[in-house]
Enzyme design. Structure first.
Site, mmCIF file in Angstrom:
data_model
loop_
_atom_site.group_PDB
_atom_site.id
_atom_site.type_symbol
_atom_site.label_atom_id
_atom_site.label_comp_id
_atom_site.label_asym_id
_atom_site.label_seq_id
_atom_site.Cartn_x
_atom_site.Cartn_y
_atom_site.Cartn_z
ATOM 1 C CE LYS A 108 -2.053 0.712 3.887
ATOM 2 N NZ LYS A 108 -1.473 1.855 4.617
ATOM 3 N NE ARG A 120 -4.742 2.540 11.708
ATOM 4 C CZ ARG A 120 -3.443 2.762 11.721
ATOM 5 N NH1 ARG A 120 -2.824 2.990 12.857
ATOM 6 N NH2 ARG A 120 -2.746 2.773 10.603
ATOM 7 N NE ARG A 177 9.210 -5.957 5.442
ATOM 8 C CZ ARG A 177 8.229 -5.113 5.713
ATOM 9 N NH1 ARG A 177 7.725 -4.348 4.762
ATOM 10 N NH2 ARG A 177 7.715 -5.061 6.922
ATOM 11 N NE ARG A 223 10.171 -4.279 10.107
ATOM 12 C CZ ARG A 223 9.181 -3.497 9.713
ATOM 13 N NH1 ARG A 223 9.369 -2.574 8.815
ATOM 14 N NH2 ARG A 223 7.967 -3.640 10.203
ATOM 15 N NE ARG A 281 3.267 -5.990 11.191
ATOM 16 C CZ ARG A 281 4.175 -5.961 10.221
ATOM 17 N NH1 ARG A 281 5.096 -6.920 10.139
ATOM 18 N NH2 ARG A 281 4.171 -5.004 9.322
#
Ligand SMILES: [Zn+2]
Length: 225
Positions: free
Chosen positions: A15, A90, A127, A158, A169
């Site tokens: 996004k 949100r 990633r 990460r 998440r």
């Protein structure tokens, strides 16, 4: 016609990349809640000071403060001919407030980037981030590189890209976003775009979705007017 756009998308859907490309090609500001919140805190505006007091206590900034900061940002001249909102609204309360803020302006277009969870988990697990300069690698297929192409630093995963964290998440994202999608999905200006394609294909699909939504908005105002 102004481009008044809200983009939704789960972590790993691309996004941010799509929003910044679009902002550049359409010459409209990309407005991220995190950025405008930090900006307001740094500038020491009334709302920024209120937000800082709440965050210093480790609490979540209320809808009222976030909406106030968004209202302030959207009233600036650079957002007059459009904007891309990223991370706002949100909550449904924020979405209701956004409609009120935009009264009298052109229709709000809402684009949801849709990518299956399994694909997002794979992307995020591939990633890697450079420990020295922070560059991000490896959302593409194939093996992740081991050292940074720009500074030679070692690449690390990460901690919040680990699978169990990613699943959490995604769960939080779905929980937050489902009521928002329900709030918007019956509007003719809502579009869901398949984000499980190449970056270029997604970019093209978003462009087409925006055109179709703008046409639908024009049709609607012609009917009403
Ligand atoms: Zn580096």
């Amino acid at each position: 016609m102004a481009l008044n756009l809200v983009m939704f998308g789960p972590p790993g859907a691309g996004k941010g990349t799509q929003a910044s490309q679009l902002a550049e090609s359409r010459q409209v500001p990309q407005i991220s809640t995190g950025d405008i919140l930090r900006e307001a805190v740094q500038a020491g505006t009334d709302l920024g000071r209120q937000a800082k007091a709440v965050m210093d206590k480790g609490e979540l900034v209320s809808d009222e403060i976030i909406v106030g900061i968004a209202r302030e940002r959207l009233s600036r001249s650079d957002a007059r001919d459009g904007f891309i909102l990223d991370g706002f609204p949100r909550t449904v309360a924020q979405a209701v407030a956004l409609d009120e803020i935009l009264t009298g302006r052109e229709a709000l277009i809402v684009v949801e980037l849709s990518v299956p969870d399994d694909e997002l988990i794979q992307r995020l697990s591939r990633r890697r981030v450079c420990g020295q300069c922070g560059a991000t690698y490896g959302a593409a297929d194939g093996e992740s590189p081991v050292s940074c192409a720009s500074c030679g630093g070692a690449l690390v995963q990460r901690s919040d890209d680990r699978e169990e964290v990613v699943r959490e998440r995604l769960r939080v994202y779905r929980e937050q976003t489902e009521p928002l999608v329900a709030f918007y999905q019956d509007r003719p200006t809502f579009r869901s775009v398949d984000g499980n394609q190449s970056l270029d294909a997604v970019q093209t699909a978003i462009g087409l979705a925006i055109e179709a939504a703008a046409d639908a908005a024009r049709g609607q105002s012609a009917t009403i007017g």
